[in-house]
Design an enzyme around this catalytic site. Structure first.
Site, PDB file in Angstrom:
ATOM      1  N   GLU A 194       1.974  25.623 -40.778  1.00  0.00           N
ATOM      2  CA  GLU A 194       0.896  25.891 -41.734  1.00  0.00           C
ATOM      3  C   GLU A 194      -0.060  26.970 -41.228  1.00  0.00           C
ATOM      4  O   GLU A 194      -0.767  27.600 -42.009  1.00  0.00           O
ATOM      5  CB  GLU A 194       0.086  24.629 -42.032  1.00  0.00           C
ATOM      6  N   ASP A 246      14.368  28.282 -32.422  1.00  0.00           N
ATOM      7  CA  ASP A 246      14.398  26.903 -31.952  1.00  0.00           C
ATOM      8  C   ASP A 246      13.535  26.819 -30.689  1.00  0.00           C
ATOM      9  O   ASP A 246      13.835  27.452 -29.679  1.00  0.00           O
ATOM     10  CB  ASP A 246      15.844  26.501 -31.658  1.00  0.00           C
ATOM     11  N   HIS A 295      -6.750  19.397 -36.903  1.00  0.00           N
ATOM     12  CA  HIS A 295      -6.365  20.501 -36.023  1.00  0.00           C
ATOM     13  C   HIS A 295      -7.403  20.781 -34.940  1.00  0.00           C
ATOM     14  O   HIS A 295      -7.043  21.218 -33.843  1.00  0.00           O
ATOM     15  CB  HIS A 295      -6.067  21.756 -36.855  1.00  0.00           C
ATOM     16  N   ASP A 321       2.887  20.809 -31.821  1.00  0.00           N
ATOM     17  CA  ASP A 321       2.524  20.285 -33.145  1.00  0.00           C
ATOM     18  C   ASP A 321       3.779  20.187 -33.983  1.00  0.00           C
ATOM     19  O   ASP A 321       3.937  20.856 -35.000  1.00  0.00           O
ATOM     20  CB  ASP A 321       1.485  21.199 -33.805  1.00  0.00           C
TER      21      ASP A 321
END
Length: 545
Positions: free
Chosen positions: A130, A191, A106, A227
């Site tokens: 995450e 979305d 990251h 990501d």
């Protein structure tokens, strides 16, 4: 069997046939494993395991780390964090991240692009459920708004409960225990494609196949970090994500004047593979081409080998301005200074970043060899790959100025000329290393120097001086072939990607890992192609009949 093979056979995706099966259920190298969570959402299957891997520790070492000796202090008991269980998350069976490697991945994803921007205030993250991408963004004190657009809210909730190492901000001064709750965090469970297209796609009305209506008035973003799925994922949504023209275009329009776009692009290119368009990297090739066509000033591709995925991982930064481009090539000291000024301090007093620093950034500045090979295997072959700097050309020679060339004053032409001290065969492309500086040094020392010049910049800046005219005589005439009798032609390959081919047409655009890899050569050297055999003592070019 990988995803592409399974999809080609018409089968449904079984998580146990992915990394989950290989690493957990068939993992002969595991000392032990423990299932932490298994959750099915409407978007994906989430599996989290703790694993003790014999590749990184031994059972005896692990035991010493948790049972310190009474009579002897073991290395393992003094450094238990090096011998502990690793927590790994899988989505639809594909490994996404591991506790031991999550900072390396990251930081590599976030920090290069963030420091390429002069003052990132508003940042958007696509995916990143995450929370670790958000964590890295919030380390920057300049950030006032960090939007995270993640379609799966359950994924975020599972991460908050079972992946605290990924989304903890309790060591960042001025933040809170959980990054999702930081006052600067702005969460959207939507979305991402629809979110960006409806807000930023200024040309949306021209696309008949789009169902999104463009809404004006949104604040522009300084950095966008994508990501999401790997481009190589052989699932329909990956194809949609990386081939949606309106979505990619909306990312460009969403960025401010100095905006930076960041993407993770999956496992890095390998020199043994064919052109990306002919492999499961097709989506990656397409999205790079789409980004290149939008109007970015520069594109930079780089790799990190310590992400925990079994091979080096690739990332892309696209710069909307020259400020970003210039920041990308700052030296390690300048990067370290920027880090000191911008990063928030840690509560623990430890460095805020564990892996990224000035030297690490320096290693990212130039693409690896695999990207050059992949670029040169495209069809048709880019012109740059044909002139002697591509991977397949073995005739390129690096000739140092000192050993192979000399400057002499020609009485007939009353000018300085460049002579070869070695034999050079016809059409054997060669690069004169450090020619610009060496010529300048020679001229600065020459007895005809009637004015004090202390630097190349001063020499070039004094157009009326005899030295400046001498420099122009050599570089503009001898080097650029503007002389009466040229033995060489200069191959016009420049770092801005706008050089000309032999027929005068433009070369490849801003995505050019070949030129980026050889950038330093063209800053201090010049590339030539001999038009005939050059013998020892011949001038590369003469200015008299």
């Amino acid at each position: 069997m990988n995803r592409a093979q399974q999809m080609a056979m018409g089968g449904s995706l079984n998580p146990l046939q992915m990394d989950l099966g290989d690493m957990v259920h068939d993992g002969d190298y595991l000392l032990d494993k423990l299932e932490i969570a298994s959750v099915k959402t409407m978007f994906q299957q989430i599996d989290i395991y703790d694993m003790l891997d014999m590749g990184s520790t031994r059972l005896s070492s692990y035991r010493k780390s948790i049972y310190p000796g009474k009579e002897k202090t073991y290395y393992e008991s003094s450094n238990p964090e090096l011998f502990t269980w690793d927590r790994v998350i899988f989505l639809d069976g594909v490994m996404q991240s591991a506790k031991q490697d999550n900072e390396a991945y990251h930081e590599a994803l976030v920090q290069p692009g963030m420091f390429a921007h002069p003052n990132p205030r508003r940042v958007a993250i696509i995916g990143g459920g995450e929370g670790a991408t958000l964590r890295e963004v919030l380390k920057h004190d300049t950030v006032i708004d960090a939007k995270m657009i993640e379609i799966d809210e359950i994924m975020v909730n599972v991460s908050r409960e079972y992946l605290p190492e990924w989304n903890s901000c309790d060591d960042i001064v001025g933040s809170v225990s959980n990054c999702f709750k930081d006052p600067r965090s702005d969460m959207y469970y939507e979305d991402a494609m629809a979110w960006f297209i409806t807000r930023y796609d200024q040309e949306g009305d021209d696309d008949d196949d789009e169902d999104y209506d463009y809404e004006d008035g949104e604040e522009l973003l300084d950095v966008i970090i994508m990501d999401a799925l790997d481009p190589q994922e052989a699932i329909p949504f990956a194809d949609v994500l990386y081939n949606n023209v309106a979505f990619i275009r909306s990312l460009f329009y969403a960025l401010s004047e100095d905006g930076v776009l960041v993407m993770q692009l999956g496992e890095t290119a390998h020199q043994a593979y064919p052109a990306e368009e002919l492999t499961d990297n097709l989506n990656r090739a397409k999205v790079i081409k789409s980004i290149e066509s939008l109007g970015f000033v520069s594109m930079h591709i780089y790799d990190e080998e310590h992400c925990g995925f079994g091979g080096p991982w690739s990332f892309l930064v696209a710069c909307k301005s020259n400020n970003c481009h210039d920041n990308w090539y700052k030296n390690p000291s300048q990067i370290e200074l920027a880090m000191h000024k911008r990063l928030r301090r840690s509560v623990s007093k430890k460095p805020m970043l564990k892996y990224f620093d000035g030297r690490t950034m320096q290693s990212y500045q130039y693409p690896t060899f695999g990207w050059e090979v992949s670029f040169c295997r495209k069809d048709p072959t880019p012109a740059e790959c044909k002139v002697g700097i591509g991977y397949s050309n073995t005739q390129l020679k690096h000739l140092s100025f000192d050993e192979n060339f000399e400057i002499k004053f020609d009485a007939t032409s009353q000018s300085f000329e460049l002579y070869s001290k070695v034999d050079i065969p016809k059409l054997s492309n060669f690069l004169i290393d450090d020619i610009v500086m060496e010529i300048s040094n020679e001229l600065l020392k020459h007895e005809d120097n009637t004015l004090p010049f202390n630097s190349l910049a001063e020499l070039l800046g004094s157009s009326e001086s005899s030295l400046s005219r001498a420099y122009i005589s050599i570089v503009s005439s001898a080097v650029r072939g503007e002389c009466s009798d040229a033995n060489v032609e200069q191959l016009e390959v420049w770092k801005d990607g706008k050089a000309k081919e032999d027929d005068g047409s433009n070369r490849t655009g801003i995505y050019n890992p070949l030129l980026d890899r050889h950038l330093t050569k063209f800053e201090t050297g010049l590339l030539f192609r001999p038009l005939r055999d050059i013998s020892k003592g011949d001038a590369l070019c003469t200015n008299h009949s």
